[in-house]
Design a protein around this motif. Structure first.
Motif, PDB file in Angstrom:
ATOM      1  N   PHE A  29       2.310   5.199   4.867  1.00 19.93           N
ATOM      2  CA  PHE A  29       1.750   5.233   3.520  1.00 19.93           C
ATOM      3  C   PHE A  29       0.673   4.160   3.343  1.00 19.93           C
ATOM      4  CE2 PHE A  29       5.120   2.134   3.475  1.00 19.93           C
ATOM      5  CZ  PHE A  29       4.591   1.077   2.737  1.00 19.93           C
ATOM      6  N   VAL A  30      -0.093   4.384   2.330  1.00 25.80           N
ATOM      7  CA  VAL A  30      -1.029   3.377   1.814  1.00 25.80           C
ATOM      8  C   VAL A  30      -0.746   3.267   0.322  1.00 25.80           C
ATOM      9  CG1 VAL A  30      -3.439   2.749   1.393  1.00 25.80           C
ATOM     10  CG2 VAL A  30      -2.791   3.908   3.538  1.00 25.80           C
ATOM     11  N   THR A  31      -0.415   2.069  -0.144  1.00 28.39           N
ATOM     12  CA  THR A  31      -0.027   1.900  -1.540  1.00 28.39           C
ATOM     13  C   THR A  31      -1.246   1.945  -2.461  1.00 28.39           C
ATOM     14  OG1 THR A  31      -0.174  -0.500  -1.298  1.00 28.39           O
ATOM     15  CG2 THR A  31       1.986   0.524  -0.983  1.00 28.39           C
ATOM     16  N   SER A  40       0.012  -1.050   3.233  1.00 26.38           N
ATOM     17  CA  SER A  40       0.351   0.094   4.097  1.00 26.38           C
ATOM     18  C   SER A  40       1.619  -0.230   4.873  1.00 26.38           C
ATOM     19  CB  SER A  40      -0.795   0.406   5.069  1.00 26.38           C
ATOM     20  OG  SER A  40      -1.021  -0.688   5.941  1.00 26.38           O
ATOM     21  N   GLY A  41       2.192   0.808   5.486  1.00 27.80           N
ATOM     22  CA  GLY A  41       3.407   0.586   6.270  1.00 27.80           C
ATOM     23  C   GLY A  41       4.131   1.893   6.536  1.00 27.80           C
ATOM     24  N   GLN A  42       5.387   1.784   6.886  1.00 30.42           N
ATOM     25  CA  GLN A  42       6.218   2.953   7.186  1.00 30.42           C
ATOM     26  C   GLN A  42       7.553   2.826   6.451  1.00 30.42           C
ATOM     27  OE1 GLN A  42       6.626   4.433  11.351  1.00 30.42           O
ATOM     28  NE2 GLN A  42       8.849   4.252  11.029  1.00 30.42           N
ATOM     29  N   TYR A 100       2.152   5.354  -4.148  1.00 31.72           N
ATOM     30  CA  TYR A 100       1.364   5.469  -2.924  1.00 31.72           C
ATOM     31  C   TYR A 100       0.046   6.192  -3.206  1.00 31.72           C
ATOM     32  CZ  TYR A 100       5.942   4.514  -0.854  1.00 31.72           C
ATOM     33  OH  TYR A 100       7.161   3.948  -0.546  1.00 31.72           O
ATOM     34  N   MET A 101      -0.988   5.740  -2.529  1.00 29.81           N
ATOM     35  CA  MET A 101      -2.282   6.393  -2.639  1.00 29.81           C
ATOM     36  C   MET A 101      -2.405   7.521  -1.613  1.00 29.81           C
ATOM     37  SD  MET A 101      -6.039   4.555  -2.788  1.00 29.81           S
ATOM     38  CE  MET A 101      -5.829   3.790  -1.184  1.00 29.81           C
ATOM     39  N   SER A 102      -1.742   7.367  -0.475  1.00 30.70           N
ATOM     40  CA  SER A 102      -1.689   8.434   0.545  1.00 30.70           C
ATOM     41  C   SER A 102      -0.368   8.316   1.292  1.00 30.70           C
ATOM     42  CB  SER A 102      -2.869   8.318   1.518  1.00 30.70           C
ATOM     43  OG  SER A 102      -2.794   7.130   2.275  1.00 30.70           O
ATOM     44  N   LEU A 103       0.040   9.443   1.855  1.00 28.95           N
ATOM     45  CA  LEU A 103       1.342   9.489   2.528  1.00 28.95           C
ATOM     46  C   LEU A 103       1.306  10.602   3.568  1.00 28.95           C
ATOM     47  CD1 LEU A 103       4.838   9.384   0.856  1.00 28.95           C
ATOM     48  CD2 LEU A 103       4.277  11.187   2.483  1.00 28.95           C
ATOM     49  N   HIS A 104       1.833  10.330   4.755  1.00 28.54           N
ATOM     50  CA  HIS A 104       1.863  11.332   5.824  1.00 28.54           C
ATOM     51  C   HIS A 104       3.175  11.226   6.598  1.00 28.54           C
ATOM     52  CE1 HIS A 104      -2.377  12.287   5.198  1.00 28.54           C
ATOM     53  NE2 HIS A 104      -2.609  10.980   5.182  1.00 28.54           N
ATOM     54  N   VAL A 105       3.895  12.335   6.661  1.00 31.49           N
ATOM     55  CA  VAL A 105       5.151  12.392   7.420  1.00 31.49           C
ATOM     56  C   VAL A 105       4.834  12.284   8.912  1.00 31.49           C
ATOM     57  CG1 VAL A 105       7.104  13.863   8.045  1.00 31.49           C
ATOM     58  CG2 VAL A 105       6.348  13.724   5.661  1.00 31.49           C
ATOM     59  N   LEU A 106       5.645  11.532   9.640  1.00 28.86           N
ATOM     60  CA  LEU A 106       5.445  11.409  11.085  1.00 28.86           C
ATOM     61  C   LEU A 106       5.649  12.766  11.763  1.00 28.86           C
ATOM     62  CD1 LEU A 106       7.264   8.061  11.989  1.00 28.86           C
ATOM     63  CD2 LEU A 106       4.877   8.437  11.356  1.00 28.86           C
ATOM     64  N   ASP A 107       4.774  13.074  12.713  1.00 29.54           N
ATOM     65  CA  ASP A 107       4.852  14.365  13.398  1.00 29.54           C
ATOM     66  C   ASP A 107       6.210  14.575  14.062  1.00 29.54           C
ATOM     67  OD1 ASP A 107       2.297  15.007  12.635  1.00 29.54           O
ATOM     68  OD2 ASP A 107       1.363  14.404  14.536  1.00 29.54           O
TER      69      ASP A 107
END
Length: 211
Positions: free
Chosen positions: A103-105, A113-115, A158-165
């Motif tokens: 994520f990016v907060t 950012s972080g996980q 969060y400003m962006s978020l992406h699930v780990l593949d």
């Protein structure tokens, strides 16, 4: 009968049985025709040949009939429907589920950012993804949709978020194993669709959890 069957499995034993029957038939024929050692009867060769062949065939037929095994009970092919083990079981859906994401907060929320992990169960995940899959969707679309609903659930944190593949593909395999989705290759992508059972379950599930 069991003794005869055991003997018949051995070729030598089968020939012995056939020979005994053949001799019995020959003796009966001789008695009926009046044949004896003291008073021989003149018989043409072709009659003896026919008699011998018919007697042998009759002997083999009798033994084969007596020892024949019943035809195996062939079961009809099973339906292509999922087996009982693959039916949807609600208790399995309530098992805990963790999905990692990066994520990016948004501004004002500390760490930039972080996980982290989304923690709930498969039931809730199915409730979120189910409506998107009712008409089917390609895997890339499902992935973007999952990112978006988790981002919307952060309530602006969060400003962006992406699930780990890695976690996304594990989720895909598990949803299929639970009987919720089917997977169909479409070009270089994979089409996700709800199973018939999942389509029946979704309205009840959405109502129960959402009310």
């Amino acid at each position: 009968m069991d003794v005869i069957q055991r003997i018949w499995k051995d070729p030598v034993g089968a020939n012995v049985i056939a020979g005994v029957i053949l001799l019995a038939i020959g003796a009966a024929w001789a008695a009926l025709s009046g044949l004896s050692l003291d008073h021989p009867v003149s018989i043409q060769l072709w009659i003896l040949v026919i008699w011998g062949v018919l007697s042998a065939v009759a002997a083999l037929y009798i033994v084969r009939t007596a020892t024949a095994k019943p035809a195996p009970n062939v079961k009809p092919p099973q339906s292509a429907r999922p087996s009982k083990e693959n039916k949807i079981v609600i208790e399995r859906l309530t098992k805990p589920l963790k999905i990692r994401f990066i994520f990016v907060t948004a501004p004002g929320y500390g760490t930039s950012s972080g996980q982290r992990e989304w923690e709930h169960d498969y039931l809730e995940m199915f409730r979120m993804l189910g409506p998107k899959l009712m008409a089917g969707a390609e895997e890339a679309v499902v992935k973007r949709y999952l990112d978006r609903i988790l981002l919307d659930g952060s309530e602006g944190k969060y400003m962006s978020l992406h699930v780990l593949d890695e976690d996304f593909h594990s989720l895909k395999v598990k949803l299929k194993d639970l009987g919720l989705i089917t997977l169909m290759p479409v070009g270089k992508d994979m089409q996700w669709e709800l199973t018939a059972e999942a389509n029946e379950l979704l309205p009840k599930l959405t109502y129960r959890i959402g009310k």
